[in-house]
Design an enzyme around this catalytic site. Structure first.
Site, PDB file in Angstrom:
ATOM      1  N   GLU A 116      45.768  22.316 -45.609  1.00  0.00           N
ATOM      2  CA  GLU A 116      45.784  20.921 -46.086  1.00  0.00           C
ATOM      3  C   GLU A 116      45.791  20.846 -47.612  1.00  0.00           C
ATOM      4  O   GLU A 116      45.484  19.790 -48.183  1.00  0.00           O
ATOM      5  CB  GLU A 116      44.593  20.127 -45.528  1.00  0.00           C
ATOM      6  CG  GLU A 116      44.454  20.135 -44.007  1.00  0.00           C
ATOM      7  CD  GLU A 116      45.583  19.423 -43.263  1.00  0.00           C
ATOM      8  OE1 GLU A 116      46.515  18.929 -43.917  1.00  0.00           O
ATOM      9  OE2 GLU A 116      45.521  19.388 -42.026  1.00  0.00           O
ATOM     10  N   HIS A 140      37.422  17.130 -46.080  1.00  0.00           N
ATOM     11  CA  HIS A 140      38.023  16.787 -44.786  1.00  0.00           C
ATOM     12  C   HIS A 140      37.142  17.328 -43.675  1.00  0.00           C
ATOM     13  O   HIS A 140      36.837  18.523 -43.657  1.00  0.00           O
ATOM     14  CB  HIS A 140      39.428  17.402 -44.696  1.00  0.00           C
ATOM     15  CG  HIS A 140      40.051  17.334 -43.341  1.00  0.00           C
ATOM     16  ND1 HIS A 140      40.165  16.158 -42.627  1.00  0.00           N
ATOM     17  CD2 HIS A 140      40.596  18.290 -42.553  1.00  0.00           C
ATOM     18  CE1 HIS A 140      40.761  16.408 -41.476  1.00  0.00           C
ATOM     19  NE2 HIS A 140      41.022  17.700 -41.392  1.00  0.00           N
ATOM     20  N   HIS A 142      36.091  16.998 -39.254  1.00  0.00           N
ATOM     21  CA  HIS A 142      36.464  16.541 -37.913  1.00  0.00           C
ATOM     22  C   HIS A 142      35.251  15.851 -37.295  1.00  0.00           C
ATOM     23  O   HIS A 142      34.620  16.377 -36.384  1.00  0.00           O
ATOM     24  CB  HIS A 142      36.900  17.728 -37.053  1.00  0.00           C
ATOM     25  CG  HIS A 142      38.192  18.357 -37.496  1.00  0.00           C
ATOM     26  ND1 HIS A 142      38.742  19.461 -36.882  1.00  0.00           N
ATOM     27  CD2 HIS A 142      39.043  18.029 -38.499  1.00  0.00           C
ATOM     28  CE1 HIS A 142      39.877  19.785 -37.488  1.00  0.00           C
ATOM     29  NE2 HIS A 142      40.082  18.939 -38.481  1.00  0.00           N
ATOM     30  N   GLU A 170      23.569  -0.883 -44.662  1.00  0.00           N
ATOM     31  CA  GLU A 170      23.899  -0.130 -45.875  1.00  0.00           C
ATOM     32  C   GLU A 170      25.405   0.124 -46.022  1.00  0.00           C
ATOM     33  O   GLU A 170      25.876   0.435 -47.120  1.00  0.00           O
ATOM     34  CB  GLU A 170      23.161   1.213 -45.882  1.00  0.00           C
ATOM     35  CG  GLU A 170      23.650   2.166 -44.807  1.00  0.00           C
ATOM     36  CD  GLU A 170      23.279   3.625 -45.078  1.00  0.00           C
ATOM     37  OE1 GLU A 170      23.129   4.351 -44.089  1.00  0.00           O
ATOM     38  OE2 GLU A 170      23.145   4.034 -46.238  1.00  0.00           O
ATOM     39  N   HIS A 211      42.109  12.884 -35.367  1.00  0.00           N
ATOM     40  CA  HIS A 211      41.978  14.141 -36.115  1.00  0.00           C
ATOM     41  C   HIS A 211      40.670  14.223 -36.921  1.00  0.00           C
ATOM     42  O   HIS A 211      39.910  15.170 -36.776  1.00  0.00           O
ATOM     43  CB  HIS A 211      43.201  14.305 -37.030  1.00  0.00           C
ATOM     44  CG  HIS A 211      43.243  15.607 -37.756  1.00  0.00           C
ATOM     45  ND1 HIS A 211      44.406  16.317 -37.981  1.00  0.00           N
ATOM     46  CD2 HIS A 211      42.264  16.350 -38.330  1.00  0.00           C
ATOM     47  CE1 HIS A 211      44.119  17.436 -38.623  1.00  0.00           C
ATOM     48  NE2 HIS A 211      42.829  17.474 -38.857  1.00  0.00           N
TER      49      HIS A 211
HETATM   50  P1  13P Z   1      42.632  25.021 -42.375  1.00  0.00           P
HETATM   51  O1  13P Z   1      41.926  26.117 -41.607  1.00  0.00           O
HETATM   52  O2  13P Z   1      44.023  25.435 -42.782  1.00  0.00           O
HETATM   53  O3  13P Z   1      41.812  24.495 -43.507  1.00  0.00           O
HETATM   54  O4  13P Z   1      42.878  23.822 -41.338  1.00  0.00           O
HETATM   55  C1  13P Z   1      41.810  23.173 -40.722  1.00  0.00           C
HETATM   56  C2  13P Z   1      42.085  21.740 -40.492  1.00  0.00           C
HETATM   57  O5  13P Z   1      41.161  20.976 -40.308  1.00  0.00           O
HETATM   58  C3  13P Z   1      43.482  21.246 -40.484  1.00  0.00           C
HETATM   59  O6  13P Z   1      43.531  19.856 -40.543  1.00  0.00           O
HETATM   60 ZN    ZN Z   2      41.693  18.908 -39.794  1.00  0.00          ZN
END
Ligand code: 13P
Ligand code: ZN
Length: 275
Positions: A116, A140, A142, A170, A211
């Site tokens: 990413e 980023h 998940h 909040e 995602h």
């Molecule tokens: P990477 O292992 O390349 O960082 O990918 C993980 C991910 O969350 C892709 O969206």
């Molecule tokens: Zn991801």
């Protein structure tokens, strides 16, 4: 001082582990990047590799020419970062055009920065500009409940912002600008990076449908705190929806206006619609 002893590296590693402890980083899920200050680059300069080859970023980020970033490696597991940071993260340098990068430290057993990287760097470029250089962290994750909501709610900034604001008093104070939503797209390339960075002009948090989420901030604490607050709000919303979904009472439009006044924040009018 060794690179691993630098405070910003230790804070990076701690944040990655905090995210893992939250359950947001199954397998190699998620990635993190940090833009170094000039002072931090100078502090590590005598510890850097000099002959690494240049690689294409996959996107042009001319406003980041010459900058250095600490980034997680692609395929690396967040659960391992605290155990062996030197194998899991890398310090990269951007070339003088903002089109290539090279690894100056880290990924000791081989590897490349996160897949990413285009999204991270496009976000950094926008945030560096709109924050006057203050924002340095892109994260980023998940996060489970945010992802779950993207299956049952319209994928619009208006609906997600308003519903998440309503779930805890909040929330409008922590993310008064709201949250952006990107529809499902193929991850790992320039296209999703451009879509995300356009929303980062306006928001500090952008949801990727089915995602996860990207957050931006000035430092590790505030960026982690933003992810944590939004994910917790999403968890409350999942619970409310799971209890039948009907609210007997909520934080209404007038309450949001009163909150804005009381906390001296501006909530964009587009989110203050009557429901
Ligand atoms: P990477 O292992 O390349 O960082 O990918 C993980 C991910 O969350 C892709 O969206
Ligand atoms: Zn991801």
């Amino acid at each position: 001082m060794r690179i691993l002893e630098q405070r910003f590296v230790q804070n990076f590693v701690k944040m990655a582990d905090d995210g893992f402890q939250q359950g947001w980083h199954e397998r190699n899920g998620g990635n993190l990047s940090y833009r170094l200050t000039r002072h931090q680059v100078e502090a590590v300069s005598d510890r850097l590799l000099d002959h690494a080859e240049w690689h294409d970023i996959g996107a042009a980020v001319p406003d980041l020419a010459g900058e250095f970033f600490l980034v997680t490696g692609t395929g690396k597991y967040f659960r391992n970062i605290i155990v062996d940071p030197e194998a899991c993260i890398a310090l990269i340098e951007i070339d003088d055009k903002g089109e290539k990068y090279r690894i100056r430290w880290g990924l000791a057993d081989g590897g490349l920065p996160t897949s990413e990287l285009p999204t991270h760097l496009l976000n950094h470029e926008v945030k560096k500009r709109v924050s006057g250089g203050k924002h340095r962290v892109i994260y980023h994750a998940h996060c489970t409940n945010v992802i779950a909501l993207t299956y049952v709610m319209p994928l619009t900034d208006l609906v997600f912002t308003r519903e998440l604001w309503e779930m805890a008093t909040e929330c409008p104070v922590v993310f008064p600008e709201g949250v952006g939503v990107v529809p499902w797209m193929v991850p790992g390339g320039r296209e999703i990076g451009v879509a995300t960075s356009k929303l980062m002009e306006e928001y500090n948090a952008v949801i990727w449908a089915h995602h996860g989420m990207f957050c931006s901030g000035e430092d590790f604490d505030s960026t982690f705190g933003l992810m944590h607050t939004i994910e917790k709000s999403a968890e409350i919303l999942v619970k409310v929806k799971s209890m039948g979904g009907e609210k007997m009472q909520t934080i209404g439009t007038d309450d949001l206006r009163a909150l804005a006044k009381g906390f001296n924040i501006t909530l964009p009018e587009k989110f203050l619609y009557e429901k």
